[in-house]
Write an enzyme that holds these catalytic residues in place. Structure first.
Site, short mmCIF file in Angstrom:
data_model
loop_
_atom_site.label_atom_id
_atom_site.label_comp_id
_atom_site.label_asym_id
_atom_site.label_seq_id
_atom_site.Cartn_x
_atom_site.Cartn_y
_atom_site.Cartn_z
N HIS A 213 7.02 -3.48 30.91
CA HIS A 213 6.84 -4.83 30.33
C HIS A 213 6.56 -4.82 28.84
O HIS A 213 7.16 -5.57 28.07
CB HIS A 213 5.72 -5.57 31.08
CG HIS A 213 5.48 -6.94 30.55
ND1 HIS A 213 4.65 -7.20 29.48
CD2 HIS A 213 5.99 -8.14 30.92
CE1 HIS A 213 4.65 -8.50 29.22
NE2 HIS A 213 5.46 -9.09 30.08
N HIS A 275 12.27 -9.06 21.11
CA HIS A 275 11.59 -9.73 19.98
C HIS A 275 11.55 -8.85 18.73
O HIS A 275 12.20 -9.17 17.76
CB HIS A 275 10.17 -10.21 20.33
CG HIS A 275 10.10 -11.08 21.54
ND1 HIS A 275 10.82 -12.26 21.64
CD2 HIS A 275 9.43 -10.96 22.72
CE1 HIS A 275 10.58 -12.81 22.83
NE2 HIS A 275 9.75 -12.04 23.50
N ASP A 326 15.01 -16.22 27.28
CA ASP A 326 13.60 -15.90 27.49
C ASP A 326 12.86 -16.94 28.34
O ASP A 326 13.01 -16.96 29.55
CB ASP A 326 12.95 -15.69 26.12
CG ASP A 326 11.58 -15.04 26.22
OD1 ASP A 326 11.11 -14.76 27.34
OD2 ASP A 326 10.96 -14.78 25.16
#
Ligand code: ZN
Length: 460
Positions: A213, A275, A326
């Site tokens: 993650h 990101h 997202d």
């Protein structure tokens, strides 16, 4: 020219090919959904004539489908200091109630909207694994199966990225109650991956990768271990989305997130850093040269107040990027590209930033880079109207008033900066039309199910 039996054949008025723009383009597609032949200027026998402008469908390299169900509902000012972190608490409360049926209903509607908005493959960064008490379902892959089900019912391409999530924060912190549905130690994650791999085989063309993650949710040892156990396929990880995350990472690991990944992991073409918002120029240049893809999610990054990507420096280093929806606050491929360019313009106080050469179309630069980066990050042969690639094609309405007098690259500038999804008429995946006249074939039934699901859920 005759088309072989078993091939689907189309002829597009114009098409954007790897070699550039071409007129009257014949495209033949095999049973497996891959393009067999592309013939500019010739109509294959029996070809269905399509009067629009054909583009490769856009990969959506980063999605958390369930978040679609709370889109638009975290926009009220709280008592103090609204931020990514307060939004995350709202998101945790929302997901705490979701059943597998809810997840499938929400994901299916999100995928319908993606197909209508120009996305033809989705990378599902999947971390909602367990029941509300944090226990695995009887089938540990229950939730993965629901994502695969949503993909199958909508005909969107899928790269499933089960997420390894073990800790609640840097320093191997215990998970919070809001995170218990995500958590697996490495050995149970291996079991989840084995089961997920079986499940995705039901979906032709689907790919599986892993998604540690973030550096706050897995330990350094786990990351090394996971990269070694799963030695093939995509590896996606969130990195440097928020300045607090950068500060915590320095305090815990002694380096900024992207810097740490560059120094400690073999970042290559398998990797996709989601990101990568907060990077020094040195990190940006190194990441750009690494061969990894950066997964930019400009609408979500704007929504969450993340910050602005270091775009100019990254492009100068030949950095690769793709786009992702997202949080699904808005599902719109052209709008993601527009927001990316506009954020760079606002930062640089300049125009046409995400381009390199004089005279280059910014729409084309953004679109082609996001195709290539998205295809690489999702590990699929997509993103081009060319033999061997899946026939994922977005067809624009050539008669739309905003396209009057436009041809060639200007079409992409109008798509990205002006008319947006209003131009999208037909969308195909694997050579089969799934959107006609701008509407997905199963929109009505899937929207109805979404409505009844979401109206039952507590939101906010
Ligand atoms: Zn994400």
């Amino acid at each position: 020219m005759s088309s072989e039996a078993g091939l689907r054949a189309y002829q597009f008025k114009n098409a954007f090919l790897p070699s550039g723009w071409a007129d009257e383009v014949g495209v033949e597609v095999g049973d497996d959904g891959a393009i067999v032949r592309v013939t500019p200027g010739t109509a294959p026998d029996g070809a269905e004539k399509i009067s629009g402008i054909a583009l490769p469908g856009m990969p959506n390299l980063h999605c958390h489908a369930f978040q679609k169900g709370m889109a638009g509902l975290a926009e009220r000012r709280g008592p103090t200091g609204d931020s990514f972190w307060t939004w995350r608490e709202v998101m945790y409360r929302f997901l705490s109630q979701l059943t597998p049926d809810d997840v499938e209903a929400i994901a299916a509607f999100a995928y319908v909207e993606m197909l209508e908005a120009g996305f033809t493959t989705v990378g599902e960064f999947h971390y909602l694994h367990h029941d509300p008490a944090g226990q695995p379902y009887d089938d540990i892959g229950e939730m993965a199966a629901r994502i695969v089900g949503a993909s199958a019912s909508t005909a969107i391409g899928l790269t499933l990225l089960p997420s390894l999530y073990t800790y609640g924060g840097f320093g191997n912190a215990a998970p919070t109650p809001g995170q218990i549905r995500f958590v697996n130690p490495t050995d149970r994650f291996v079991t989840l991956m084995e089961r997920s791999r079986q499940i995705v085989t039901a979906l032709p063309g689907a790919v599986i990768g892993i998604a540690p993650h973030s550096l706050r949710a897995v330990s350094a040892e786990q990351l090394h271990e996971a990269a070694a156990i799963f030695a093939d396929g995509p590896v996606h990880i969130h990195a440097a989305e928020q300045t607090k995350e950068v500060d915590d990472c320095i305090a815990s690991l002694g380096a900024r997130p992207v810097q740490w990944l560059l120094d400690n992991m073999n970042l290559d073409g398998r990797w996709c850093l989601i990101h990568a918002t907060h990077m020094t120029d040195d990190e940006t240049a190194r990441l750009g040269k690494s061969g990894a893809v950066t997964g930019l999610c400009p609408l979500t990054e704007g929504s969450l107040g993340d910050g602005i990507f270091n775009g100019e420096t990254y492009l100068a280093a030949q950095g690769r990027f793709g786009i992702g929806s997202d949080s699904n606050i808005q599902i719109d491929a052209p709008a993601e590209l527009r927001q990316l360019e506009y954020s760079q313009r606002l930062k640089a106080r300049a125009r046409n930033v995400m381009t390199e050469a004089e005279g280059e179309s910014t729409g084309r630069s953004l679109y082609t880079r996001a195709l290539a980066g998205g295809a690489q990050a999702l590990g699929q042969r997509i993103g081009a109207i060319a033999p061997g690639h899946r026939a994922d094609i977005v067809v624009l309405d050539a008669d739309h008033p905003d396209l009057s007098g436009a041809s060639g690259d200007m079409v992409l500038d109008v798509l990205v900066f002006c008319a947006g999804t209003g131009l999208i008429r037909t969308v195909m995946t694997g050579g089969k039309p799934v959107v006609r006249e701008g509407r997905h074939f199963a929109r009505e039934a899937i929207a109805q199910k979404y409505r009844s699901t979401v109206s039952r859920l507590a939101r906010g």
